[in-house]
Scaffold this active site. Structure first.
Site, PDB file in Angstrom:
ATOM      1  N   CYS A   2      27.271   7.687   8.740  1.00 29.48           N
ATOM      2  CA  CYS A   2      27.903   6.877   9.784  1.00 29.48           C
ATOM      3  C   CYS A   2      27.296   5.473   9.768  1.00 29.48           C
ATOM      4  O   CYS A   2      26.086   5.298   9.599  1.00 29.48           O
ATOM      5  CB  CYS A   2      27.730   7.430  11.185  1.00 29.48           C
ATOM      6  SG  CYS A   2      28.466   9.031  11.435  1.00 29.48           S
ATOM      7  N   ARG A  27      28.267   4.548   3.961  1.00 34.28           N
ATOM      8  CA  ARG A  27      27.505   5.471   4.812  1.00 34.28           C
ATOM      9  C   ARG A  27      28.337   6.638   5.324  1.00 34.28           C
ATOM     10  O   ARG A  27      27.795   7.587   5.916  1.00 34.28           O
ATOM     11  CB  ARG A  27      26.924   4.711   6.016  1.00 34.28           C
ATOM     12  CG  ARG A  27      25.978   3.609   5.651  1.00 34.28           C
ATOM     13  CD  ARG A  27      25.462   2.939   6.888  1.00 34.28           C
ATOM     14  NE  ARG A  27      24.653   3.845   7.681  1.00 34.28           N
ATOM     15  CZ  ARG A  27      23.354   4.025   7.514  1.00 34.28           C
ATOM     16  NH1 ARG A  27      22.713   3.338   6.594  1.00 34.28           N
ATOM     17  NH2 ARG A  27      22.695   4.862   8.270  1.00 34.28           N
ATOM     18  N   TRP A  77      30.867   9.778   9.185  1.00 38.17           N
ATOM     19  CA  TRP A  77      30.636  10.936   8.326  1.00 38.17           C
ATOM     20  C   TRP A  77      30.471  12.104   9.292  1.00 38.17           C
ATOM     21  O   TRP A  77      29.457  12.211   9.982  1.00 38.17           O
ATOM     22  CB  TRP A  77      29.379  10.721   7.492  1.00 38.17           C
ATOM     23  CG  TRP A  77      29.136  11.794   6.469  1.00 38.17           C
ATOM     24  CD1 TRP A  77      29.656  11.869   5.213  1.00 38.17           C
ATOM     25  CD2 TRP A  77      28.300  12.948   6.621  1.00 38.17           C
ATOM     26  NE1 TRP A  77      29.193  12.990   4.581  1.00 38.17           N
ATOM     27  CE2 TRP A  77      28.365  13.669   5.419  1.00 38.17           C
ATOM     28  CE3 TRP A  77      27.514  13.452   7.668  1.00 38.17           C
ATOM     29  CZ2 TRP A  77      27.675  14.862   5.225  1.00 38.17           C
ATOM     30  CZ3 TRP A  77      26.823  14.637   7.469  1.00 38.17           C
ATOM     31  CH2 TRP A  77      26.905  15.325   6.258  1.00 38.17           C
ATOM     32  N   ASN A 103      25.433   6.932  15.437  1.00 37.98           N
ATOM     33  CA  ASN A 103      25.107   7.485  14.128  1.00 37.98           C
ATOM     34  C   ASN A 103      23.979   8.485  14.357  1.00 37.98           C
ATOM     35  O   ASN A 103      22.964   8.120  14.933  1.00 37.98           O
ATOM     36  CB  ASN A 103      24.657   6.339  13.202  1.00 37.98           C
ATOM     37  CG  ASN A 103      23.909   6.826  11.973  1.00 37.98           C
ATOM     38  OD1 ASN A 103      24.158   7.927  11.498  1.00 37.98           O
ATOM     39  ND2 ASN A 103      22.999   6.024  11.470  1.00 37.98           N
ATOM     40  N   GLY A 104      24.180   9.738  13.929  1.00 40.30           N
ATOM     41  CA  GLY A 104      23.111  10.727  14.116  1.00 40.30           C
ATOM     42  C   GLY A 104      23.629  11.924  14.898  1.00 40.30           C
ATOM     43  O   GLY A 104      24.839  12.179  14.955  1.00 40.30           O
ATOM     44  N   GLU A 487      19.405  15.467 -13.044  1.00 32.51           N
ATOM     45  CA  GLU A 487      20.046  14.253 -12.537  1.00 32.51           C
ATOM     46  C   GLU A 487      21.422  14.061 -13.187  1.00 32.51           C
ATOM     47  O   GLU A 487      22.393  13.706 -12.511  1.00 32.51           O
ATOM     48  CB  GLU A 487      19.124  13.046 -12.789  1.00 32.51           C
ATOM     49  CG  GLU A 487      19.761  11.693 -12.622  1.00 32.51           C
ATOM     50  CD  GLU A 487      20.377  11.438 -11.253  1.00 32.51           C
ATOM     51  OE1 GLU A 487      20.199  12.254 -10.339  1.00 32.51           O
ATOM     52  OE2 GLU A 487      21.072  10.413 -11.112  1.00 32.51           O
ATOM     53  N   LYS A 491      24.930  13.823 -11.137  1.00 30.26           N
ATOM     54  CA  LYS A 491      25.836  12.671 -11.274  1.00 30.26           C
ATOM     55  C   LYS A 491      27.240  13.171 -11.547  1.00 30.26           C
ATOM     56  O   LYS A 491      28.192  12.736 -10.925  1.00 30.26           O
ATOM     57  CB  LYS A 491      25.329  11.804 -12.421  1.00 30.26           C
ATOM     58  CG  LYS A 491      25.346  10.344 -12.304  1.00 30.26           C
ATOM     59  CD  LYS A 491      24.505   9.631 -11.312  1.00 30.26           C
ATOM     60  CE  LYS A 491      24.271  10.215  -9.998  1.00 30.26           C
ATOM     61  NZ  LYS A 491      23.076   9.876  -9.319  1.00 30.26           N
ATOM     62  N   GLU A 494      28.818  15.086  -8.409  1.00 30.09           N
ATOM     63  CA  GLU A 494      29.170  14.310  -7.213  1.00 30.09           C
ATOM     64  C   GLU A 494      30.324  13.342  -7.461  1.00 30.09           C
ATOM     65  O   GLU A 494      31.103  13.092  -6.546  1.00 30.09           O
ATOM     66  CB  GLU A 494      27.954  13.616  -6.590  1.00 30.09           C
ATOM     67  CG  GLU A 494      27.383  12.441  -7.330  1.00 30.09           C
ATOM     68  CD  GLU A 494      26.211  11.779  -6.579  1.00 30.09           C
ATOM     69  OE1 GLU A 494      25.323  11.263  -7.254  1.00 30.09           O
ATOM     70  OE2 GLU A 494      26.190  11.785  -5.341  1.00 30.09           O
ATOM     71  N   HIS A 510      17.242  32.915 -20.285  1.00 24.27           N
ATOM     72  CA  HIS A 510      16.812  33.868 -19.249  1.00 24.27           C
ATOM     73  C   HIS A 510      17.944  34.178 -18.265  1.00 24.27           C
ATOM     74  O   HIS A 510      17.692  34.655 -17.165  1.00 24.27           O
ATOM     75  CB  HIS A 510      15.591  33.310 -18.504  1.00 24.27           C
ATOM     76  CG  HIS A 510      14.407  33.142 -19.400  1.00 24.27           C
ATOM     77  ND1 HIS A 510      13.637  34.207 -19.827  1.00 24.27           N
ATOM     78  CD2 HIS A 510      13.886  32.047 -20.013  1.00 24.27           C
ATOM     79  CE1 HIS A 510      12.687  33.761 -20.624  1.00 24.27           C
ATOM     80  NE2 HIS A 510      12.816  32.450 -20.757  1.00 24.27           N
ATOM     81  N   LYS A 609      26.295   7.723   1.447  1.00 25.77           N
ATOM     82  CA  LYS A 609      25.187   7.167   0.672  1.00 25.77           C
ATOM     83  C   LYS A 609      23.838   7.485   1.303  1.00 25.77           C
ATOM     84  O   LYS A 609      22.890   7.847   0.643  1.00 25.77           O
ATOM     85  CB  LYS A 609      25.381   5.650   0.583  1.00 25.77           C
ATOM     86  CG  LYS A 609      24.271   4.922  -0.131  1.00 25.77           C
ATOM     87  CD  LYS A 609      24.513   4.917  -1.601  1.00 25.77           C
ATOM     88  CE  LYS A 609      23.444   4.212  -2.396  1.00 25.77           C
ATOM     89  NZ  LYS A 609      23.336   4.808  -3.737  1.00 25.77           N
TER      90      LYS A 609
HETATM   91  O1  M6R Z   1      18.310   7.235  -0.241  1.00 21.30           O
HETATM   92  P1  M6R Z   1      17.625   8.404  -0.901  1.00 21.30           P
HETATM   93  O2  M6R Z   1      17.135   8.063  -2.261  1.00 21.30           O
HETATM   94  O3  M6R Z   1      16.560   9.011  -0.050  1.00 21.30           O
HETATM   95  O4  M6R Z   1      18.762   9.480  -1.058  1.00 21.30           O
HETATM   96  C1  M6R Z   1      18.481  10.761  -1.523  1.00 21.30           C
HETATM   97  C2  M6R Z   1      19.755  11.459  -1.932  1.00 21.30           C
HETATM   98  O5  M6R Z   1      20.585  11.629  -0.828  1.00 21.30           O
HETATM   99  C3  M6R Z   1      20.513  10.677  -3.012  1.00 21.30           C
HETATM  100  O6  M6R Z   1      19.721  10.472  -4.133  1.00 21.30           O
HETATM  101  C4  M6R Z   1      21.789  11.424  -3.437  1.00 21.30           C
HETATM  102  O7  M6R Z   1      21.461  12.607  -4.079  1.00 21.30           O
HETATM  103  C5  M6R Z   1      22.663  10.520  -4.309  1.00 21.30           C
HETATM  104  N1  M6R Z   1      24.018  10.540  -3.845  1.00 21.30           N
HETATM  105  C6  M6R Z   1      22.668  10.897  -5.718  1.00 21.30           C
HETATM  106  O8  M6R Z   1      23.472  10.076  -6.498  1.00 21.30           O
END
Ligand code: M6R
Length: 614
Positions: A2, A27, A77, A103-104, A487, A491, A494, A510, A609
């Site tokens: 948010c 956000r 959000w 927000n929250g 990672e 990527k 998402e 395994h 984000k």
């Molecule tokens: O702002 P941060 O680095 O603390 O965020 C952590 C995760 O939410 C963030 O890395 C998320 O996994 C990304 N969308 C990955 O691309």
């Protein structure tokens, strides 16, 4: 998670607010809304969907002129209640006197709602926010206090993490902001004020900002800003100067922020190292750590906490700290560290990694580490963010603003910082000058090596097209590249919504190997390093079971072409630095597949984000 925006001044509030929402849309983007104080009443416009939907909706109303110079806005959000027009913010209180964006999460909203229902308050939405709007109205009317005092008294009853912006139509020259946990920044212009979840909507208007601390309330009244705590203590204003440039917030000709940010990596890597690499001395300069030499020297172990991508970069860091500084290191989910009773001692250093510096889970972990008297260090990209302010000492990434939800340039910068920190701590211990110099020299080549990979983007695009129809993927790597594989998988999932698992390649046999068939391809990170022979065996095992393999391999390796179906080459570098280079083609691969599948790359479904709720 948010975004909130507010404006109070002489301009028309609406255009400022809409532009601010566009900047904050990363956000959360399931609905958006604006409330303007016009001619003694609130006009509220809200719409399910992205900010563009809201703009279209307002445009269709053919409003000639917005008269209000006061307004608040929100991009959502969803936490409480599905994304809908009804649940979108801003929310009005029952008599329409008070309007709020939030927000929250208000954790005890149900018990407050119960009390308000008994007093005949009606609710139009499923949100916790509307409950707070009515609580403030109830207090304001019964206690006959000003809006800022009503907000303060209401917040004394509330538990949770939030940032709120409140207006009352009876006090048109007042805006109230308060926060616990979630971020809020006030921008100070000439006779005008801007409020936002972060500084991005403010940069184009003013460089002077005040970051609110937890439990603070900012009261903007009759052109003056005051800050007090929820417990009614007056606070001094700490005005800071913003360094962000407006160009950094634009797409600059790229179709998406994600692609722009991927291509910015040569520069962001340079900026991460700028003024910090001392090759002659075999050392690193981290200004923020200088005061803590004694404590850093006495560290016997390290705990890294982070979430998502940041946690995967921590997994790369774990190997670096053990190899270069010989410090036993473990990596934890911030969320678990915050709640389990982790056994640590005074010589365990704590590192929080966070691009945004606002991730609630990681912020909670920092608080817990401080409670345990650990030395807390932050690796944070956003200057002035909550985590940056909460830790004892920190290292900023200087990667520049990252707007796409999928983290790219911040992640390579995080890995680089962690390796730099490992050299820094190593040099306080047994790491030889010669070994440090070898690493630092090679580090300085990274921006050019990254450029080389990016020149090959079209090849990766072709490969992405070829694999875009698959519904499953493995990403495999060993040692430094195990975290990189995780990672890569994150990527892909998402951005493209393809199911992808990132695992240590050795784990395959395994169990996961049973999933392999011709429709379940794997990307194997297999540079010419100490694990190369093992990685090759892994590829053979997949091939023997009919699986297809894309290998990420070192330039010049011809052999791998005879084993893997497709090869993405990365330049030769030191083993410890390979993950930084391996990240880049995987980012491009995920990006191009997502584009091929027609996804909204910068704002993948269901995500945001900055995850400021637990
Ligand atoms: O702002 P941060 O680095 O603390 O965020 C952590 C995760 O939410 C963030 O890395 C998320 O996994 C990304 N969308 C990955 O691309």
């Amino acid at each position: 998670m948010c975004g909130i925006v507010g404006y109070i001044g002489k301009k028309q509030a609406y255009p400022v607010l809409i532009k601010g929402l566009e900047r904050l849309e990363y956000r959360g983007y399931d609905s958006a809304g604006v409330a303007l104080l016009e001619n003694g009443a609130f006009s509220v416009y809200k719409k399910k969907g992205k900010v563009a939907e809201l703009s279209k909706f307002v445009k269709n109303k053919n409003i000639k002129n917005f008269s209000g110079g006061v307004g608040i806005a929100h991009t959502r959000w969803a936490t409480h209640g599905i994304p809908s027009d009804r649940n979108a913010h801003p929310h009005l209180s029952n008599n329409g006197d008070i309007v709020i964006v939030h927000n929250g999460i208000i954790e005890n909203y149900l018990s407050i709602k119960k009390v308000l229902l008994k007093k005949n308050y009606k609710f139009k939405s499923d949100t916790d926010t509307e409950v707070l709007a009515n609580l403030i109205e109830d207090i304001k009317n019964n206690a006959k206090v000003s809006i800022d005092e009503a907000v303060r008294l209401a917040l004394l009853q509330v538990t949770g993490a939030y940032a709120i912006l409140v207006l009352s139509k009876d006090e048109p020259n007042t805006m109230v902001v308060a926060k616990i946990g979630s971020p809020a920044v006030v921008g100070i212009g000439k006779g005008e004020f801007f409020v936002a979840s972060d500084a991005t909507p403010i940069v184009e208007h003013t460089k002077k900002v005040v970051y609110l601390e937890d439990r603070e309330i900012a009261i903007i009244k009759n052109g003056k800003l005051r800050i007090k705590t929820i417990d009614n203590k007056i606070k001094n204003l700490y005005v800071q100067k913003l360094e962000t440039k407006i160009e950094e917030l634009e797409k600059n000709g790229f179709p998406h922020f994600m692609l722009k940010e991927i291509f910015e990596q040569p520069e962001s890597l340079r900026n991460t190292m700028r003024g910090r690499i001392l090759v002659d001395k075999g050392g690193i300069k981290f200004g923020g750590l200088e005061k803590f030499g004694k404590e850093l020297r006495s560290l016997k172990s390290l705990t890294i906490t982070a979430m998502g991508t940041a946690r995967f970069t921590g997994l790369v860091g774990e190997y670096a700290f053990e190899e270069l500084a010989k410090i036993p290191t473990k990596v934890e989910y911030s969320s678990e560290f915050a709640y389990r009773d982790a056994s640590v001692d005074i010589n365990t250093g704590f590192i929080a990694i966070s691009q945004s510096g606002e991730t609630a889970d990681t912020l909670n972990a920092v608080k817990e580490a401080k409670r345990k008297n650990m030395l807390t260090l932050g690796v944070v990209n956003v200057i002035g963010s909550s985590i940056a302010r909460a830790v004892d000492a920190g290292i900023y990434n200087h990667a520049g603003p990252e707007t796409a939800v999928a983290s790219t340039k911040a992640s390579t910068s995080q890995v680089l910082i962690l390796i730099m920190l490992a050299v820094y701590l190593g040099r306080m211990r047994d790491l030889s000058k010669a070994k440090a110099q070898e690493i630092l020299k090679e580090m300085q080549r990274l921006p050019n090596l990254a450029e080389k990979i990016l020149k090959n983007a079209n090849e990766i695009k072709k490969l992405a097209k070829k694999y875009s129809k698959n519904n499953n993927f493995f990403f495999l790597g060993r040692k430094y590249n195990a975290g990189a594989a995780m990672e890569g998988a994150l990527k892909l999932k998402e951005c493209s919504y393809i199911h992808a698992e990132g695992i240590n390649a050795t784990e395959l046999k395994h169990g996961p190997l049973s999933l392999i068939d011709k429709n379940f391809p794997s990307l194997v990170i297999a540079p010419n390093d100490s694990m190369y022979e093992k990685s090759k065996t892994g590829i053979q095992e997949i091939k023997a079971r009919g699986g297809r393999v894309i290998a990420v391999a070192t330039e010049g390796n011809r052999e791998i072409k005879t084993i893997a179906d497709d090869v993405i080459y990365i330049p030769k570098t030191l083993e410890i630095l390979t993950p930084i280079l391996a990240f880049i083609p995987m980012q491009l691969f995920a990006y191009y597949i997502a584009v091929e599948r027609g996804n909204d790359v910068d704002k993948p479904r269901n995500l945001a984000k900055s995850v400021t709720v637990e």
